[in-house]
Scaffold this active site. Structure first.
Site, PDB file in Angstrom:
ATOM      1  N   HIS A 154       0.835  -1.226   0.000  1.00  0.00           N
ATOM      2  CA  HIS A 154       0.000   0.000   0.000  1.00  0.00           C
ATOM      3  C   HIS A 154       0.859   1.262   0.000  1.00  0.00           C
ATOM      4  O   HIS A 154       0.420   2.304   0.497  1.00  0.00           O
ATOM      5  CB  HIS A 154      -0.946   0.047   1.218  1.00  0.00           C
ATOM      6  CG  HIS A 154      -1.688  -1.222   1.465  1.00  0.00           C
ATOM      7  ND1 HIS A 154      -2.940  -1.469   0.952  1.00  0.00           N
ATOM      8  CD2 HIS A 154      -1.355  -2.339   2.153  1.00  0.00           C
ATOM      9  CE1 HIS A 154      -3.347  -2.677   1.323  1.00  0.00           C
ATOM     10  NE2 HIS A 154      -2.397  -3.225   2.050  1.00  0.00           N
ATOM     11  N   SER A 275      14.900  21.509 -15.677  1.00  0.00           N
ATOM     12  CA  SER A 275      13.694  22.297 -15.911  1.00  0.00           C
ATOM     13  C   SER A 275      14.107  23.628 -16.519  1.00  0.00           C
ATOM     14  O   SER A 275      15.144  24.189 -16.162  1.00  0.00           O
ATOM     15  CB  SER A 275      12.979  22.519 -14.580  1.00  0.00           C
ATOM     16  OG  SER A 275      12.145  23.654 -14.656  1.00  0.00           O
ATOM     17  N   LYS A 281      15.936  21.618 -10.292  1.00  0.00           N
ATOM     18  CA  LYS A 281      15.337  20.316 -10.612  1.00  0.00           C
ATOM     19  C   LYS A 281      16.169  19.425 -11.518  1.00  0.00           C
ATOM     20  O   LYS A 281      16.855  19.870 -12.421  1.00  0.00           O
ATOM     21  CB  LYS A 281      13.966  20.531 -11.253  1.00  0.00           C
ATOM     22  CG  LYS A 281      12.944  20.940 -10.210  1.00  0.00           C
ATOM     23  CD  LYS A 281      11.569  21.030 -10.801  1.00  0.00           C
ATOM     24  CE  LYS A 281      10.967  19.670 -11.014  1.00  0.00           C
ATOM     25  NZ  LYS A 281       9.822  19.741 -11.892  1.00  0.00           N
ATOM     26  N   GLU A 288       9.978   8.427 -16.973  1.00  0.00           N
ATOM     27  CA  GLU A 288       8.616   8.921 -17.260  1.00  0.00           C
ATOM     28  C   GLU A 288       8.201   8.582 -18.687  1.00  0.00           C
ATOM     29  O   GLU A 288       7.047   8.228 -18.948  1.00  0.00           O
ATOM     30  CB  GLU A 288       8.556  10.435 -17.051  1.00  0.00           C
ATOM     31  CG  GLU A 288       8.651  10.829 -15.587  1.00  0.00           C
ATOM     32  CD  GLU A 288       8.784  12.332 -15.432  1.00  0.00           C
ATOM     33  OE1 GLU A 288       7.815  12.973 -15.077  1.00  0.00           O
ATOM     34  OE2 GLU A 288       9.894  12.860 -15.683  1.00  0.00           O
TER      35      GLU A 288
END
Ligand code: ARG
Length: 442
Positions: A154, A275, A281, A288
């Site tokens: 979970h 970024s 970043k 992704e």
């Protein structure tokens, strides 16, 4: 330019010609098409349907086309309907009228069927190799990073595991994927050449000859099925979908683990991007993209399943749609396997952060309950006692193992000094999943 003008009196509408052509997509089949044609010519020659001289002229013409395509001298383009028309018409241009004998005892239906099987077999072999490379990268990273980390259910910290054990789970998934693709290759390994348009030919051909020359394990058993079977493409795309699902799950973990919230790993800069606005970043774009591309591979499978649904036997032009779907799926899968393998190879494991997450997560709580059980407490009561103990730890801001024996004994008279050894993380690991970790190391 057409192979079938004879029966027609009117010219094809330009828009229809554009709509019908498959050359911009099937141009990549030139090698399979020419190899299939050479085998076909050799068979016709052996069966006495072509003279030796005709056979030799055809074969050297076909070989010269192949060489010129590979050297870049001949571009596979122009106003041809498909790769088959391109090769045959270029052949006749080169060698003259003998070129017109190439298509004896053959249809484009068995021709495209054999081209696709050869292509699928060969490319699926590449997928198997890429899968093995990924398995090797995972195994290597696992062996070099046998460090403890929290295991989750979970997405809540649950039990102590090792990074090796975790990566080993993916080794299992990709090993099953490899077996599935190998099995699909075994099933597709049948030669449809000789089925003709749908029901064979009146010429006295010998299918065994092309089967041997093209390296298939046997000829297909049923002509109607041979020209219309595309199951092997569906099966491979379904295998690719499962494989992408596995890569997508792994990508998701890599994305989470490299976030500031987890900080379990750091991706190599070669597979991250920055970024344009936020200088701090480092984005896990490669992972992704793999997660994102999973959708298009599922899409290829569903698009082509839908195309085939309801088609009467045998060949129907709908089947031309197989190529865009299959080519896109296999290209995507091969790219993703390669990128994933490199990402795994180069990622950096932050051992200290994994250890810290274990301590903060009460990952030895179940073992405290097990300890009480070993001293005679019923498990349900032990569970209750440990629940109270966790509330106390949270209030005090301490891990269970950091409590004094006096503090611990307040919760159960059965707790004595030997508890510390029992709930030590490394000891828990050694008792619990060490056997599995050893298996991965082999
Ligand atoms: N381009 C066609 C395909 O990919 C080749 C077979 C054409 N056969 C035909 N009967 N028109 O399916």
């Amino acid at each position: 330019m057409k192979l079938w003008g004879g029966r027609f009196t009117e010219r094809e509408d330009e828009i229809m010609e554009k709509f019908n052509t498959s050359l911009p997509v099937d141009n990549r089949l030139y090698r399979e098409d020419i190899t299939g044609s050479i085998a076909h010519v050799k068979m016709l020659q052996e069966c006495g349907l072509l003279t030796d001289a005709e056979g030799e002229t055809l074969i050297s013409g076909l070989e010269s086309i192949l060489n010129d395509i590979e050297s870049g001298e001949l571009k596979v383009e122009g106003g041809y309907e498909d790769i088959h028309s391109f090769v045959e018409m270029n052949l006749t241009k080169r060698i003259g009228d003998t070129g017109k004998k190439l298509h004896t005892a053959r249809s484009r239906n068995d021709q495209v069927a054999v081209d696709m099987r050869l292509y699928a077999k060969n490319k699926a072999g590449e997928v198997v190799n890429s899968l093995q490379q990924l398995i090797d990268s995972l195994n290597k990273k696992a062996t070099n990073n046998n460090v403890i980390m929290p295991g989750y259910t979970h997405l809540q910290r649950a039990q102590v595991v090792t990074f090796s054990h975790h990566l080993g789970a993916y080794v299992q998934m990709f090993s099953r994927d490899k077996k599935r693709v190998q099995n699909a290759i075994t099933i597709l390994d049948e030669n449809p050449l000789g089925c003709g348009a749908l029901a064979g030919t009146t010429h006295n051909i010998d299918r065994q000859i092309t089967t041997d020359l093209l390296g298939f394990s046997k000829s297909v058993d049923n002509y109607l099925d041979g020209v219309s079977d595309r199951d092997y493409l569906l099966e491979l795309m379904s295998n690719f979908s499962i494989m992408m699902m596995h890569m997508s799950r792994l990508s998701e973990e890599l994305i989470l683990w490299s976030s500031q919230e987890f900080r379990f790993i750091e991706m190599d800069e070669a597979y991250s991007t920055g970024s344009s606005i936020m200088p701090q970043k480092k984005n896990p774009d490669a992972a992704e993209l793999i997660r994102g591309k999973t959708g298009r591979v599922y899409g290829s499978l569903f698009a082509f399943l839908t195309t085939l649904k309801g088609l009467p036997l045998t060949y129907n032009k709908d089947m031309q749609e197989d190529k865009e779907q299959f080519f896109d799926a296999i290209d995507t899968v091969i790219d993703c396997l390669e990128i994933m393998s490199k990402m795994i190879e180069t990622l950096h494991v932050k051992e200290e952060n994994m250890k810290a997450a274990i301590k903060a997560g009460f990952l030895n709580a179940t073992e405290v309950a097990d300890y009480l059980v070993s001293k005679g407490t019923a498990f349900r009561d032990a569970h209750e006692i440990v629940g109270k103990l966790i509330i106390y730890c949270e209030e005090e801001g301490k891990a269970i193992e950091d409590l004094t024996i006096e503090e611990l004994a307040k919760f159960s008279g059965d707790i004595t000094d030997d508890i510390y050894e029992y709930i030590d993380y490394e000891n828990i690991l050694n008792k619990g999943n060490k056997k599995l970790i050893k298996q991965i190391k082999k």
